[in-house]
Design a protein around this motif. Structure first.
Motif, mmCIF file in Angstrom:
data_model
loop_
_atom_site.group_PDB
_atom_site.id
_atom_site.type_symbol
_atom_site.label_atom_id
_atom_site.label_comp_id
_atom_site.label_asym_id
_atom_site.label_seq_id
_atom_site.Cartn_x
_atom_site.Cartn_y
_atom_site.Cartn_z
ATOM 1 N N ALA A 176 -18.561 -38.248 15.711
ATOM 2 C CA ALA A 176 -19.537 -36.047 15.622
ATOM 3 C C ALA A 176 -18.820 -35.548 14.165
ATOM 4 C CB ALA A 176 -18.860 -35.619 16.376
ATOM 5 N N GLN A 177 -18.741 -35.532 13.231
ATOM 6 C CA GLN A 177 -18.074 -35.079 12.356
ATOM 7 C C GLN A 177 -19.474 -35.513 11.448
ATOM 8 O OE1 GLN A 177 -13.918 -36.022 11.793
ATOM 9 N NE2 GLN A 177 -13.630 -33.966 12.830
ATOM 10 N N LEU A 178 -19.188 -37.146 10.978
ATOM 11 C CA LEU A 178 -20.246 -38.010 10.055
ATOM 12 C C LEU A 178 -21.574 -37.932 9.919
ATOM 13 C CD1 LEU A 178 -18.003 -41.353 10.510
ATOM 14 C CD2 LEU A 178 -18.782 -39.992 8.247
ATOM 15 N N LEU A 179 -21.863 -37.645 11.873
ATOM 16 C CA LEU A 179 -23.895 -37.331 12.249
ATOM 17 C C LEU A 179 -23.158 -35.609 11.715
ATOM 18 C CD1 LEU A 179 -24.126 -40.220 14.604
ATOM 19 C CD2 LEU A 179 -23.962 -40.244 11.406
ATOM 20 N N VAL A 180 -23.023 -35.205 11.591
ATOM 21 C CA VAL A 180 -23.256 -33.665 12.063
ATOM 22 C C VAL A 180 -23.260 -33.362 13.391
ATOM 23 C CG1 VAL A 180 -23.346 -31.126 10.690
ATOM 24 C CG2 VAL A 180 -23.368 -33.539 9.795
ATOM 25 N N ILE A 181 -23.030 -34.117 14.704
ATOM 26 C CA ILE A 181 -23.885 -33.139 15.789
ATOM 27 C C ILE A 181 -22.229 -32.729 16.649
ATOM 28 C CG2 ILE A 181 -25.715 -34.548 16.042
ATOM 29 C CD1 ILE A 181 -24.288 -36.828 17.409
ATOM 30 N N SER A 182 -22.696 -32.375 18.143
ATOM 31 C CA SER A 182 -21.415 -32.332 18.616
ATOM 32 C C SER A 182 -20.310 -33.735 19.239
ATOM 33 C CB SER A 182 -21.174 -30.736 19.732
ATOM 34 O OG SER A 182 -22.883 -31.924 20.662
ATOM 35 N N ILE A 183 -19.477 -32.494 19.439
ATOM 36 C CA ILE A 183 -18.533 -34.292 20.372
ATOM 37 C C ILE A 183 -19.771 -34.484 21.988
ATOM 38 C CG2 ILE A 183 -16.876 -32.754 21.180
ATOM 39 C CD1 ILE A 183 -16.053 -36.255 20.253
ATOM 40 N N ASN A 184 -19.885 -33.619 21.976
ATOM 41 C CA ASN A 184 -20.430 -33.343 23.824
ATOM 42 C C ASN A 184 -21.791 -34.784 23.276
ATOM 43 O OD1 ASN A 184 -18.684 -32.115 25.338
ATOM 44 N ND2 ASN A 184 -20.249 -30.034 25.310
ATOM 45 N N THR A 185 -22.200 -34.740 22.428
ATOM 46 C CA THR A 185 -24.023 -35.141 21.711
ATOM 47 C C THR A 185 -23.207 -36.792 22.265
ATOM 48 O OG1 THR A 185 -24.715 -32.748 21.255
ATOM 49 C CG2 THR A 185 -25.698 -35.278 20.848
ATOM 50 N N THR A 186 -22.332 -36.510 21.037
ATOM 51 C CA THR A 186 -21.805 -37.758 21.261
ATOM 52 C C THR A 186 -21.281 -38.639 21.955
ATOM 53 O OG1 THR A 186 -20.798 -36.802 18.620
ATOM 54 C CG2 THR A 186 -20.197 -38.947 19.418
ATOM 55 N N LYS A 187 -20.867 -38.199 22.977
ATOM 56 C CA LYS A 187 -20.572 -38.557 24.288
ATOM 57 C C LYS A 187 -21.610 -38.794 25.358
ATOM 58 C CE LYS A 187 -16.554 -36.659 24.310
ATOM 59 N NZ LYS A 187 -15.051 -35.590 24.893
ATOM 60 N N ALA A 188 -22.257 -38.560 24.584
ATOM 61 C CA ALA A 188 -24.150 -38.453 25.926
ATOM 62 C C ALA A 188 -24.524 -39.781 25.790
ATOM 63 C CB ALA A 188 -24.665 -36.884 25.368
ATOM 64 N N HIS A 189 -24.142 -39.946 23.735
ATOM 65 C CA HIS A 189 -24.951 -41.120 23.174
ATOM 66 C C HIS A 189 -24.271 -42.910 24.080
ATOM 67 C CE1 HIS A 189 -28.203 -39.174 20.884
ATOM 68 N NE2 HIS A 189 -27.564 -38.464 20.698
ATOM 69 N N VAL A 190 -23.229 -42.312 23.346
ATOM 70 C CA VAL A 190 -21.866 -43.172 23.850
ATOM 71 C C VAL A 190 -22.331 -43.229 25.294
ATOM 72 C CG1 VAL A 190 -19.494 -43.807 24.518
ATOM 73 C CG2 VAL A 190 -20.380 -42.542 21.690
ATOM 74 N N ALA A 191 -22.354 -43.177 26.334
ATOM 75 C CA ALA A 191 -22.348 -42.920 27.737
ATOM 76 C C ALA A 191 -24.025 -43.825 28.177
ATOM 77 C CB ALA A 191 -22.401 -41.941 28.961
ATOM 78 N N SER A 192 -24.811 -42.967 27.021
ATOM 79 C CA SER A 192 -26.223 -43.787 27.333
ATOM 80 C C SER A 192 -26.431 -45.086 26.766
ATOM 81 C CB SER A 192 -27.079 -42.738 26.393
ATOM 82 O OG SER A 192 -28.575 -43.501 26.588
ATOM 83 N N ILE A 193 -25.619 -45.541 25.599
ATOM 84 C CA ILE A 193 -24.939 -46.915 25.289
ATOM 85 C C ILE A 193 -24.632 -48.046 25.507
ATOM 86 C CG2 ILE A 193 -24.332 -48.292 23.058
ATOM 87 C CD1 ILE A 193 -24.857 -45.102 21.448
ATOM 88 N N LEU A 194 -23.801 -47.151 26.485
ATOM 89 C CA LEU A 194 -22.753 -47.864 27.042
ATOM 90 C C LEU A 194 -23.817 -49.108 28.852
ATOM 91 C CD1 LEU A 194 -19.364 -46.601 27.736
ATOM 92 C CD2 LEU A 194 -19.978 -48.902 26.069
ATOM 93 N N GLN A 195 -24.606 -47.674 28.923
ATOM 94 C CA GLN A 195 -25.430 -47.825 30.173
ATOM 95 C C GLN A 195 -26.985 -49.300 29.762
ATOM 96 O OE1 GLN A 195 -27.621 -45.005 31.727
ATOM 97 N NE2 GLN A 195 -27.920 -45.350 33.849
ATOM 98 N N LYS A 196 -26.811 -49.063 28.343
ATOM 99 C CA LYS A 196 -28.268 -49.547 28.036
ATOM 100 C C LYS A 196 -27.465 -51.028 28.032
ATOM 101 C CE LYS A 196 -31.643 -45.917 26.240
ATOM 102 N NZ LYS A 196 -32.024 -45.768 25.180
ATOM 103 N N LEU A 197 -26.534 -50.808 27.299
ATOM 104 C CA LEU A 197 -25.996 -52.649 27.016
ATOM 105 C C LEU A 197 -25.243 -53.412 27.659
ATOM 106 C CD1 LEU A 197 -24.606 -51.741 23.418
ATOM 107 C CD2 LEU A 197 -26.785 -53.370 24.132
ATOM 108 N N GLU A 198 -25.508 -52.640 29.631
ATOM 109 C CA GLU A 198 -24.670 -52.924 30.836
ATOM 110 C C GLU A 198 -23.416 -53.142 30.162
ATOM 111 O OE1 GLU A 198 -27.362 -55.737 31.862
ATOM 112 O OE2 GLU A 198 -29.171 -54.018 32.748
ATOM 113 N N VAL A 199 -22.502 -52.121 29.874
ATOM 114 C CA VAL A 199 -21.070 -53.111 30.039
ATOM 115 C C VAL A 199 -19.904 -51.914 29.911
ATOM 116 C CG1 VAL A 199 -21.527 -54.399 27.801
ATOM 117 C CG2 VAL A 199 -20.933 -51.883 27.275
#
Length: 215
Positions: A176-199
């Protein structure tokens, strides 16, 4: 939220050095110690431990068995293996036991402080000296596709950017700090990544990304 850590190390001088490393660190609440696996399990049952720094070469019960027992009792606790050995069998047994990170005892103390914070926040971290072992293991794991090379999994450019940082061991907060986005936005992206990768978790996502050249 501050972190309670447990240092499990049978050599008193090494244990003292580790404790000294974490004293005064702003995100640390309490530091507990144990000189054996048996004592570590006792302390873990008595106190709210968030992260355990576990030596492997303990007397009687070793660190791998202790990791198994603690993880079976509480899947939320994070366990960092700290050892002077990089034996392939030892590394893989540690991961199978549920370790979240694997560090060499030669790690810079301040780097270890950062690793503990990252792992507490949900990241997985592996010493560069054993990264090739983890990657090799991913090629035979049933958790990964065997013919998925070149597949992009419909990840967005931002998701690929975040996935690359995940493979490098960055925590959600650091991303979040590196990309200058909120922690909630980061968590949402991570959740989407896990779902798409099926892990199921970040470690599987990182290994799948590396194996299939997604990032």
């Amino acid at each position: 939220m501050k972190t309670n850590i447990l240092i499990v190390e049978d050599h008193e001088l090494t244990r003292f050095g580790l404790k000294t490393t974490f004293e005064g660190v702003d995100y640390i609440e309490n530091i507990y110690e144990a000189e054996s696996a048996e004592k570590a399990i006792e302390v873990f049952k008595e106190h709210p431990i968030d992260v355990i720094i576990m030596d492997l070469g303990l007397p009687n019960m070793n660190g791998i068995e202790a990791t198994k027992q603690i993880r079976s009792a509480n899947k939320d606790v994070k366990i960092i293996i700290l050892t002077s050995h990089n034996d392939e069998k030892e590394v893989m047994n540690s991961l199978k036991a549920g370790a979240n990170a694997y560090c060499s005892k030669e790690i810079n103390p301040q780097r270890l402080v950062s690793v503990v914070q990252s792992v507490a926040d949900g990241a997985a971290w592996f010493d560069p000296s054993i990264a090739h072992i983890v990657l090799k293991a991913s090629t035979t794991s049933h958790n990964f596709d065997t013919d998925a090379s070149g597949k992009d999994y419909d990840l967005t450019s931002r998701e690929k950017q975040i996935l690359k940082l995940m493979t490098e061991g960055y925590s959600n907060m650091e991303i979040a700090q590196l990309l200058v986005i909120s922690i909630n936005t980061t968590k949402a992206h991570v959740a989407s990544i896990l779902q798409k990768l099926e892990v199921d978790d970040r470690l599987q996502a990182a290994l799948k990304a590396l194996k299939n050249n997604i990032v």
